[in-house]
Motif scaffolding. Sequence first.
Motif, PDB file in Angstrom:
ATOM      1  N   ILE A  62       0.846  -1.189   0.000  1.00  7.85           N
ATOM      2  CA  ILE A  62       0.000   0.000   0.000  1.00  7.85           C
ATOM      3  C   ILE A  62       0.884   1.243   0.000  1.00  7.85           C
ATOM      4  CG2 ILE A  62      -1.693   1.318   1.309  1.00  7.85           C
ATOM      5  CD1 ILE A  62      -2.945  -1.169   0.245  1.00  7.85           C
ATOM      6  N   LYS A  63       0.611   2.154  -0.921  1.00  3.73           N
ATOM      7  CA  LYS A  63       1.320   3.433  -0.964  1.00  3.73           C
ATOM      8  C   LYS A  63       0.339   4.563  -0.639  1.00  3.73           C
ATOM      9  CE  LYS A  63       4.565   1.863  -4.517  1.00  3.73           C
ATOM     10  NZ  LYS A  63       5.117   2.116  -5.877  1.00  3.73           N
ATOM     11  N   LYS A  64       0.870   5.688  -0.220  1.00  2.00           N
ATOM     12  CA  LYS A  64       0.018   6.825   0.122  1.00  2.00           C
ATOM     13  C   LYS A  64      -0.874   7.241  -1.039  1.00  2.00           C
ATOM     14  CE  LYS A  64       2.792   8.938   3.808  1.00  2.00           C
ATOM     15  NZ  LYS A  64       3.493  10.169   4.265  1.00  2.00           N
ATOM     16  N   SER A  65      -0.325   7.213  -2.240  1.00  2.00           N
ATOM     17  CA  SER A  65      -1.074   7.649  -3.409  1.00  2.00           C
ATOM     18  C   SER A  65      -2.285   6.773  -3.686  1.00  2.00           C
ATOM     19  CB  SER A  65      -0.163   7.655  -4.638  1.00  2.00           C
ATOM     20  OG  SER A  65       0.358   6.347  -4.879  1.00  2.00           O
ATOM     21  N   PHE A  66      -2.277   5.546  -3.149  1.00  2.00           N
ATOM     22  CA  PHE A  66      -3.372   4.625  -3.384  1.00  2.00           C
ATOM     23  C   PHE A  66      -4.669   5.128  -2.750  1.00  2.00           C
ATOM     24  CE2 PHE A  66      -5.678   0.591  -2.706  1.00  2.00           C
ATOM     25  CZ  PHE A  66      -5.640   0.110  -4.003  1.00  2.00           C
ATOM     26  N   GLY A  67      -4.546   6.040  -1.789  1.00  2.00           N
ATOM     27  CA  GLY A  67      -5.721   6.522  -1.066  1.00  2.00           C
ATOM     28  C   GLY A  67      -6.524   7.588  -1.792  1.00  2.00           C
ATOM     29  N   GLU A  68      -6.051   8.064  -2.936  1.00  4.03           N
ATOM     30  CA  GLU A  68      -6.800   9.115  -3.642  1.00  4.03           C
ATOM     31  C   GLU A  68      -8.079   8.531  -4.234  1.00  4.03           C
ATOM     32  OE1 GLU A  68      -6.154  12.903  -6.599  1.00  4.03           O
ATOM     33  OE2 GLU A  68      -4.537  11.425  -6.372  1.00  4.03           O
ATOM     34  N   LEU A  69      -9.207   9.107  -3.872  1.00  4.22           N
ATOM     35  CA  LEU A  69     -10.505   8.557  -4.247  1.00  4.22           C
ATOM     36  C   LEU A  69     -10.878   8.922  -5.678  1.00  4.22           C
ATOM     37  CD1 LEU A  69     -12.338   9.379  -0.905  1.00  4.22           C
ATOM     38  CD2 LEU A  69     -11.725   7.091  -1.725  1.00  4.22           C
ATOM     39  N   ASP A  70     -11.245   7.911  -6.440  1.00  5.47           N
ATOM     40  CA  ASP A  70     -11.705   8.091  -7.814  1.00  5.47           C
ATOM     41  C   ASP A  70     -13.226   7.903  -7.795  1.00  5.47           C
ATOM     42  OD1 ASP A  70     -12.390   7.970 -10.455  1.00  5.47           O
ATOM     43  OD2 ASP A  70     -11.044   6.331 -10.988  1.00  5.47           O
ATOM     44  N   PHE A  71     -13.950   9.004  -7.851  1.00  2.61           N
ATOM     45  CA  PHE A  71     -15.399   8.949  -7.670  1.00  2.61           C
ATOM     46  C   PHE A  71     -16.145   8.399  -8.882  1.00  2.61           C
ATOM     47  CE2 PHE A  71     -14.058  12.099  -4.493  1.00  2.61           C
ATOM     48  CZ  PHE A  71     -14.607  11.513  -3.358  1.00  2.61           C
ATOM     49  N   SER A  72     -15.414   8.067  -9.947  1.00  7.38           N
ATOM     50  CA  SER A  72     -16.065   7.383 -11.065  1.00  7.38           C
ATOM     51  C   SER A  72     -16.327   5.922 -10.716  1.00  7.38           C
ATOM     52  CB  SER A  72     -15.208   7.475 -12.330  1.00  7.38           C
ATOM     53  OG  SER A  72     -14.011   6.724 -12.185  1.00  7.38           O
ATOM     54  N   LYS A  73     -15.711   5.446  -9.645  1.00 11.28           N
ATOM     55  CA  LYS A  73     -15.926   4.069  -9.191  1.00 11.28           C
ATOM     56  C   LYS A  73     -17.198   3.972  -8.355  1.00 11.28           C
ATOM     57  CE  LYS A  73     -11.016   2.836  -9.168  1.00 11.28           C
ATOM     58  NZ  LYS A  73      -9.884   2.350  -8.356  1.00 11.28           N
ATOM     59  N   GLU A  74     -17.632   2.750  -8.110  1.00  5.84           N
ATOM     60  CA  GLU A  74     -18.842   2.524  -7.317  1.00  5.84           C
ATOM     61  C   GLU A  74     -18.633   2.953  -5.872  1.00  5.84           C
ATOM     62  OE1 GLU A  74     -20.061  -1.506  -7.659  1.00  5.84           O
ATOM     63  OE2 GLU A  74     -20.336  -1.412  -9.831  1.00  5.84           O
ATOM     64  N   ALA A  75     -19.677   3.483  -5.271  1.00  7.35           N
ATOM     65  CA  ALA A  75     -19.597   3.945  -3.880  1.00  7.35           C
ATOM     66  C   ALA A  75     -19.207   2.810  -2.933  1.00  7.35           C
ATOM     67  CB  ALA A  75     -20.941   4.544  -3.454  1.00  7.35           C
ATOM     68  N   ASP A  76     -19.690   1.604  -3.203  1.00 12.61           N
ATOM     69  CA  ASP A  76     -19.379   0.463  -2.353  1.00 12.61           C
ATOM     70  C   ASP A  76     -17.880   0.204  -2.306  1.00 12.61           C
ATOM     71  OD1 ASP A  76     -20.323  -1.857  -0.765  1.00 12.61           O
ATOM     72  OD2 ASP A  76     -19.441  -3.004  -2.408  1.00 12.61           O
ATOM     73  N   ALA A  77     -17.213   0.254  -3.449  1.00 11.56           N
ATOM     74  CA  ALA A  77     -15.766   0.033  -3.508  1.00 11.56           C
ATOM     75  C   ALA A  77     -15.012   1.159  -2.801  1.00 11.56           C
ATOM     76  CB  ALA A  77     -15.306  -0.076  -4.959  1.00 11.56           C
ATOM     77  N   LEU A  78     -15.479   2.380  -2.948  1.00 13.11           N
ATOM     78  CA  LEU A  78     -14.826   3.518  -2.295  1.00 13.11           C
ATOM     79  C   LEU A  78     -14.982   3.461  -0.780  1.00 13.11           C
ATOM     80  CD1 LEU A  78     -15.819   6.406  -4.723  1.00 13.11           C
ATOM     81  CD2 LEU A  78     -13.651   5.159  -4.612  1.00 13.11           C
ATOM     82  N   GLU A  79     -16.163   3.031  -0.319  1.00  7.79           N
ATOM     83  CA  GLU A  79     -16.386   2.924   1.133  1.00  7.79           C
ATOM     84  C   GLU A  79     -15.462   1.882   1.736  1.00  7.79           C
ATOM     85  OE1 GLU A  79     -17.990   1.391   4.857  1.00  7.79           O
ATOM     86  OE2 GLU A  79     -17.952   0.289   2.958  1.00  7.79           O
ATOM     87  N   ARG A  80     -15.242   0.766   1.038  1.00  6.61           N
ATOM     88  CA  ARG A  80     -14.324  -0.261   1.528  1.00  6.61           C
ATOM     89  C   ARG A  80     -12.886   0.253   1.529  1.00  6.61           C
ATOM     90  NH1 ARG A  80     -17.043  -3.620  -2.233  1.00  6.61           N
ATOM     91  NH2 ARG A  80     -15.055  -3.862  -3.369  1.00  6.61           N
ATOM     92  N   PRO A  88     -20.658  11.944 -10.606  1.00  6.67           N
ATOM     93  CA  PRO A  88     -19.474  11.458  -9.902  1.00  6.67           C
ATOM     94  C   PRO A  88     -18.502  12.579  -9.549  1.00  6.67           C
ATOM     95  CG  PRO A  88     -19.987  10.026 -11.754  1.00  6.67           C
ATOM     96  CD  PRO A  88     -20.888  11.220 -11.874  1.00  6.67           C
ATOM     97  N   GLY A  89     -18.095  12.628  -8.277  1.00  4.60           N
ATOM     98  CA  GLY A  89     -17.133  13.628  -7.832  1.00  4.60           C
ATOM     99  C   GLY A  89     -17.726  14.968  -7.459  1.00  4.60           C
ATOM    100  N   GLN A  90     -19.049  15.087  -7.528  1.00  3.75           N
ATOM    101  CA  GLN A  90     -19.703  16.334  -7.141  1.00  3.75           C
ATOM    102  C   GLN A  90     -20.399  16.176  -5.798  1.00  3.75           C
ATOM    103  OE1 GLN A  90     -22.444  17.458 -10.240  1.00  3.75           O
ATOM    104  NE2 GLN A  90     -20.903  18.686 -11.301  1.00  3.75           N
ATOM    105  N   ILE A  91     -20.487  17.281  -5.079  1.00  5.39           N
ATOM    106  CA  ILE A  91     -21.309  17.288  -3.879  1.00  5.39           C
ATOM    107  C   ILE A  91     -22.762  17.177  -4.340  1.00  5.39           C
ATOM    108  CG2 ILE A  91     -22.005  18.563  -1.826  1.00  5.39           C
ATOM    109  CD1 ILE A  91     -19.103  17.693  -1.740  1.00  5.39           C
ATOM    110  N   ALA A  92     -23.400  16.071  -3.985  1.00  2.00           N
ATOM    111  CA  ALA A  92     -24.764  15.824  -4.441  1.00  2.00           C
ATOM    112  C   ALA A  92     -25.781  16.593  -3.622  1.00  2.00           C
ATOM    113  CB  ALA A  92     -25.073  14.323  -4.388  1.00  2.00           C
ATOM    114  N   ALA A  93     -25.552  16.648  -2.311  1.00  2.00           N
ATOM    115  CA  ALA A  93     -26.487  17.341  -1.427  1.00  2.00           C
ATOM    116  C   ALA A  93     -25.778  17.700  -0.138  1.00  2.00           C
ATOM    117  CB  ALA A  93     -27.696  16.451  -1.126  1.00  2.00           C
TER     118      ALA A  93
END
Length: 324
Positions: free
Chosen positions: A205-223, A272-277
Amino acid sequence: MKIVFMGTPDFAVPTLEALIRGGHQVAAVVTQPDKPKGRGKAVLMTPVKEKAMEYGIPVYQPARVKQDDEFFQVLKALSPDAVVVTAFGQILPQRILELPRYGCINVHASLLPKYRGAAPIQWAVIDGCEYSGVTTMQMNEGLDTGDILLTEKVKLDPKETGGSLFDRLSDVGAQLLVKTLEEAKAGTLKPQKQNEEEASYVKMIKKSFGELDFSKEADALERLIRGLNPWPSAFTHLNGKMLKIWDADVYTKEQAEAEFPEYSTDFKGAEPGQIAAVLPHTFFIGCGKDLLKVNEVQAEGKKRMTSDAFLRGSHLEKGMELGK
């Protein structure tokens, strides 16, 4: 038994303590060389070295055990019954593997042959595994390829983090190692070859791995958020500054509309990547599929805080873009 213990990080400390409590003679501790850390670059001892010094156990720190002839002669003179290895950080050469009567026994934080290699604990969370666990293994010259001695499964909690699983498996591994040594001495161990067809390796695991790509599914990002908690942490950028996300929940748009009907039009238009609410106490982020409801964040230069506290001191609007 007379034991030489090899380990480096916090994960290995409970195993060392279990050996001592279990009445084993820990003749020496071997750990990685001290390294400078932090902004001041102060040289810090490894957690295993600190614990060994508390007990007055001799400590050795060879930079390369494979090539250090002097260290090998020291180990040979100690004549241990077994060498116990827990997250040491170096691969042992054949001459060390063959030296102890009971060989070299490794405590590995996964259910081998799945998740050989680095960071198996974090990847178990990131990949959404239902179970993880610990394997004690008779070491050979490969990377986590030795015969399986004993295993113990651990069921992951729904909100398991890399840190919480780290702590749980550290304790499980310590007890499993003690049991393994007892069975080794009694001659009741039944080593099992690993099924190579089921083997999988995980990368560091590298630090850069933590950057969130919001084009991915929310479930994968939450994990990913949970798996990288507490290190290196998941993050994005808001107005050019880093924003770490420490805790979030996954919502389908239908679930969000049902629970917060007054924001239903916002959820439908989430990109994806926008504040929805932006709600009074939390906010939602659009993802490639579904939404992330953010519960805990850390703005650049600030402490961790709830989304409620963050919103009281920050101006957040629907449609704001996250990312660099």
